[in-house]
Design an enzyme around this catalytic site. Structure first.
Site, PDB file in Angstrom:
ATOM      1  N   SER A  49     -44.331 -37.463  12.019  1.00 24.13           N
ATOM      2  CA  SER A  49     -44.496 -36.169  11.354  1.00 24.13           C
ATOM      3  C   SER A  49     -45.378 -35.227  12.171  1.00 24.13           C
ATOM      4  CB  SER A  49     -45.097 -36.378   9.963  1.00 24.13           C
ATOM      5  OG  SER A  49     -46.377 -36.966  10.077  1.00 24.13           O
ATOM      6  N   GLY A  94     -19.328 -28.568  13.019  1.00 23.55           N
ATOM      7  CA  GLY A  94     -19.977 -29.848  12.742  1.00 23.55           C
ATOM      8  C   GLY A  94     -19.126 -30.743  11.863  1.00 23.55           C
ATOM      9  N   GLY A 108     -14.838 -34.334  24.470  1.00 25.68           N
ATOM     10  CA  GLY A 108     -13.412 -34.628  24.460  1.00 25.68           C
ATOM     11  C   GLY A 108     -12.588 -33.441  24.017  1.00 25.68           C
ATOM     12  N   HIS A 131     -36.022 -39.588  11.485  1.00 23.15           N
ATOM     13  CA  HIS A 131     -37.355 -38.991  11.532  1.00 23.15           C
ATOM     14  C   HIS A 131     -38.339 -40.091  11.926  1.00 23.15           C
ATOM     15  CE1 HIS A 131     -35.358 -35.698   9.601  1.00 23.15           C
ATOM     16  NE2 HIS A 131     -35.046 -36.468   8.569  1.00 23.15           N
ATOM     17  N   HIS A 178     -20.433 -37.175  24.729  1.00 22.48           N
ATOM     18  CA  HIS A 178     -18.976 -37.177  24.910  1.00 22.48           C
ATOM     19  C   HIS A 178     -18.467 -35.764  24.687  1.00 22.48           C
ATOM     20  CE1 HIS A 178     -14.742 -38.133  24.271  1.00 22.48           C
ATOM     21  NE2 HIS A 178     -14.823 -37.534  23.089  1.00 22.48           N
ATOM     22  N   GLU A 208     -28.698 -29.455  14.594  1.00 19.97           N
ATOM     23  CA  GLU A 208     -27.322 -28.963  14.468  1.00 19.97           C
ATOM     24  C   GLU A 208     -27.149 -27.629  15.177  1.00 19.97           C
ATOM     25  OE1 GLU A 208     -23.549 -28.646  11.515  1.00 19.97           O
ATOM     26  OE2 GLU A 208     -25.352 -29.687  10.850  1.00 19.97           O
TER      27      GLU A 208
END
Length: 148
Positions: free
Chosen positions: A102, A92, A118, A99, A116, A72
């Site tokens: 590991s 967000g 936009g 995942h 994208h 993020e």
């Protein structure tokens, strides 16, 4: 046959480097987890994050939530760098994170690219790998563009 050669154009609204992003650090989760931006390309942004006491879960593996924070962070910074900050910003809206493998130590490396861009939404793909380049996580982040 006519072949047109397209020049690569940067998707960023202003010229930016990883050093510029890192210099703008604040006392926030990004700093707390040790996330460091490493590269800004024409159409991608990259960062690394340590796998240590701040990012491991109780079993000693990199916490899945730490993957999501790195994803993020990359997608959010990338999305906002494609916008004129005097007119809009991106937040967000949704994140999906798979995942795949590991890791217990070292660094993980994330690369975010837009799928994208936009006027009201952006979608970013973030791939997170270990130091050997093995894919650990793939995330998709949807951003909402808020106009001032």
């Amino acid at each position: 046959m006519l072949v047109l050669k397209r020049e690569k154009m940067s998707i960023w609204k202003v010229p930016v480097t990883a050093e510029m992003i890192n210099a703008n650090k604040k006392e926030d989760m990004v700093a707390h987890l040790g996330i460091e931006f490493t590269e800004v390309g024409e159409d991608f942004i990259a960062a690394r994050m340590p796998v240590d006491h701040r990012t491991r879960q109780p079993f000693g593996l990199l916490h899945g939530g730490a993957h999501v924070v790195l994803a993020e962070t990359l997608g959010s910074v990338g999305a906002n760098l494609t916008l004129d900050s005097t007119k809009a910003y991106a937040v967000g809206l949704d994140i999906n994170s798979n995942h795949l493998k590991s890791v217990r130590d070292g660094y993980v490396y994330g690369v975010a690219k837009p799928i994208h861009i936009g006027g009201t939404t952006q979608v970013w793909e973030i791939r997170i790998s270990d130091e050997k380049g093995i894919l650990l996580n793939i995330s998709r982040l949807t951003m909402f563009v808020v106009r001032h």
